[in-house]
Scaffold this motif. Structure first.
Motif, mmCIF file in Angstrom:
data_model
loop_
_atom_site.group_PDB
_atom_site.id
_atom_site.type_symbol
_atom_site.label_atom_id
_atom_site.label_comp_id
_atom_site.label_asym_id
_atom_site.label_seq_id
_atom_site.Cartn_x
_atom_site.Cartn_y
_atom_site.Cartn_z
ATOM 1 N N UNK A 91 -15.735 0.986 24.018
ATOM 2 C CA UNK A 91 -16.896 0.095 24.074
ATOM 3 C C UNK A 91 -16.944 -0.694 22.764
ATOM 4 N N UNK A 92 -16.213 -1.813 22.749
ATOM 5 C CA UNK A 92 -16.159 -2.632 21.548
ATOM 6 C C UNK A 92 -14.960 -2.306 20.684
ATOM 7 N N UNK A 93 -13.757 -2.566 21.203
ATOM 8 C CA UNK A 93 -12.533 -2.342 20.431
ATOM 9 C C UNK A 93 -11.812 -3.668 20.214
ATOM 10 N N UNK A 94 -11.208 -3.786 19.038
ATOM 11 C CA UNK A 94 -10.425 -4.974 18.706
ATOM 12 C C UNK A 94 -9.000 -4.544 18.382
ATOM 13 N N UNK A 95 -8.082 -5.487 18.459
ATOM 14 C CA UNK A 95 -6.718 -5.172 18.033
ATOM 15 C C UNK A 95 -6.663 -5.019 16.516
ATOM 16 N N UNK A 96 -7.613 -5.641 15.824
ATOM 17 C CA UNK A 96 -7.757 -5.495 14.381
ATOM 18 C C UNK A 96 -9.216 -5.746 14.032
ATOM 19 N N UNK A 97 -9.802 -4.846 13.252
ATOM 20 C CA UNK A 97 -11.216 -4.987 12.906
ATOM 21 C C UNK A 97 -11.370 -5.856 11.659
ATOM 22 N N UNK A 98 -11.916 -7.041 11.856
ATOM 23 C CA UNK A 98 -12.153 -7.964 10.748
ATOM 24 C C UNK A 98 -13.589 -8.466 10.806
ATOM 25 N N UNK A 99 -14.339 -8.173 9.761
ATOM 26 C CA UNK A 99 -15.719 -8.620 9.684
ATOM 27 C C UNK A 99 -15.783 -10.055 9.192
ATOM 28 N N UNK A 100 -16.881 -10.751 9.495
ATOM 29 C CA UNK A 100 -17.046 -12.109 8.954
ATOM 30 C C UNK A 100 -17.128 -12.053 7.424
ATOM 31 N N UNK A 101 -16.707 -13.107 6.775
ATOM 32 C CA UNK A 101 -16.852 -13.183 5.319
ATOM 33 C C UNK A 101 -18.315 -13.461 4.967
ATOM 34 N N UNK A 102 -18.817 -12.946 3.849
ATOM 35 C CA UNK A 102 -18.069 -12.249 2.795
ATOM 36 C C UNK A 102 -17.941 -10.750 3.020
ATOM 37 N N UNK A 103 -18.368 -10.272 4.209
ATOM 38 C CA UNK A 103 -18.410 -8.826 4.446
ATOM 39 C C UNK A 103 -17.019 -8.204 4.442
ATOM 40 N N UNK A 104 -16.027 -8.908 4.994
ATOM 41 C CA UNK A 104 -14.674 -8.373 4.999
ATOM 42 C C UNK A 104 -14.150 -8.205 3.570
ATOM 43 N N UNK A 105 -14.471 -9.163 2.719
ATOM 44 C CA UNK A 105 -14.054 -9.077 1.315
ATOM 45 C C UNK A 105 -14.695 -7.867 0.639
ATOM 46 N N UNK A 106 -15.959 -7.636 0.913
ATOM 47 C CA UNK A 106 -16.664 -6.495 0.313
ATOM 48 C C UNK A 106 -16.073 -5.173 0.792
ATOM 49 N N UNK A 107 -15.771 -5.093 2.087
ATOM 50 C CA UNK A 107 -15.175 -3.881 2.650
ATOM 51 C C UNK A 107 -13.819 -3.613 2.000
ATOM 52 N N UNK A 108 -12.997 -4.652 1.914
ATOM 53 C CA UNK A 108 -11.668 -4.518 1.335
ATOM 54 C C UNK A 108 -11.737 -4.106 -0.134
ATOM 55 N N UNK A 109 -12.644 -4.725 -0.863
ATOM 56 C CA UNK A 109 -12.773 -4.426 -2.292
ATOM 57 C C UNK A 109 -13.281 -3.010 -2.518
ATOM 58 N N UNK A 110 -14.273 -2.602 -1.737
ATOM 59 C CA UNK A 110 -14.832 -1.258 -1.863
ATOM 60 C C UNK A 110 -13.794 -0.197 -1.529
ATOM 61 N N UNK A 111 -12.920 -0.485 -0.579
ATOM 62 C CA UNK A 111 -11.900 0.489 -0.193
ATOM 63 C C UNK A 111 -10.828 0.678 -1.265
ATOM 64 N N UNK A 112 -10.600 -0.354 -2.070
ATOM 65 C CA UNK A 112 -9.514 -0.319 -3.057
ATOM 66 C C UNK A 112 -9.965 0.109 -4.452
ATOM 67 N N UNK A 113 -11.222 -0.166 -4.784
ATOM 68 C CA UNK A 113 -11.679 0.060 -6.154
ATOM 69 C C UNK A 113 -12.902 0.983 -6.166
ATOM 70 N N UNK A 114 -13.155 1.666 -7.286
ATOM 71 C CA UNK A 114 -14.271 2.637 -7.363
ATOM 72 C C UNK A 114 -15.630 1.968 -7.532
#
Length: 286
Positions: A137-160
């Motif tokens: 129920x709501x699956x994508x081939x790749x989960x990508x949020x609208x910007x700037x949210x995708x940038x925040x997710x990516x940054x939070x995952x990589x840095x403390x």
């Protein structure tokens, strides 16, 4: 005074949350882990297991549980998550297998919503013999949020950044991202900011489901169905059809009109109809 649609939804959500709180029981699994679990006692029925995201939004499955609980053994649980170490889709899948083993369930139907679909996919890929079917129920081939949210997710995952990013700020960004016409961002914010260590929880227990999802053609062969909302920013019709093309035993994509991200809850009658039709197709073709 006549209630606005959003007010009706919020009132219902409180009732559904109470339903879960009154029916969740503490269970010791065979592994020794302790979880809170909702499971109907009709053990002679085929089982449906709903994959949760975090316990605070488990209530979105309640209308579906009530719809199917007479004809199926319905199961929902509070996942063991972490604010200090990474909990990925492999960890979540193993927890599900532990639950099924502890309940002596050899096979069950899986229903997942939003990013928990990545866990369902991993489960179907690696534990196909335990899955009768999977409804995404709501699956994508790749989960990508609208910007700037995708940038925040990516940054939070990589840095403390969890050390300097207050939970009220991350709760605000998430609520603005997930809110819409049907679910007010203010309601999401009020719930999210009360969750202890919310930023850490998102980093270690939610984001991995978004970034670990990497499906490939023909590798997941469980009978499956995709349901999507036409206005779901995370997994709309385009990405849903791309995902369906990767699944060799897909029963197609059902698109629910005027449906936003929380359509599993808001449009639960249409979602239940789609799932029931899928189950009937499986029985006919069995």
């Amino acid at each position: 005074m006549k209630l606005m649609k959003n007010d009706v939804i919020l009132s219902q959500s409180m009732q559904d949350n109470d339903f879960l709180n009154n029916n969740m029981k503490e269970v010791v699994l065979k592994s020794g882990a302790v979880i809170k679990l909702f499971a109907t006692q009709n053990v002679d029925k085929q089982a449906i297991l709903f994959i949760p995201m975090i316990k605070e939004v488990d209530l979105v499955y309640v209308p579906l549980i009530k719809h199917f609980q007479d004809d199926y053994r319905t199961i929902l649980y509070e996942p063991n998550l972490s604010t200090v170490k990474r909990i990925g889709i492999e960890d979540r899948a193993k927890e599900i297998i532990n639950i099924l083993d502890s309940l002596n369930i050899l096979q069950c139907n899986i229903i997942a919503w939003s990013d928990t679909c990545s866990t369902a996919y991993y489960l179907g890929k690696n534990y196909s013999s335990r899955c009768l079917s999977i409804t995404f129920v709501g699956i994508a081939d790749s989960y990508n949020l609208p910007q700037p949210f995708q940038f925040l997710i990516s940054t939070l995952s990589k840095y403390p950044l969890e050390k300097v990013f207050p939970s009220r700020i991350s709760a605000y960004f998430m609520s603005k991202c997930l809110g819409g016409n049907h679910i007010s961002y203010k309601w999401i914010y009020e719930k999210a900011k009360r969750i202890p260590n919310f930023t850490k929880l998102v980093k270690f227990s939610v984001i991995p489901q978004l970034i670990d999802h990497s499906p490939a053609k023909d590798e997941m062969r469980v009978l499956s169905k995709i349901i999507c909302g036409d206005k779901d920013f995370l997994a709309g019709p385009k990405s849903s059809h791309k995902m369906a093309a990767l699944l060799p035993n897909s029963y197609g994509v059902d698109i629910i009109k005027n449906a936003e991200h929380f359509f599993v809850y808001i449009n639960h009658e249409e979602v239940a109809f789609s799932i029931k039709r899928f189950f009937n197709q499986i029985k006919i073709n069995d």
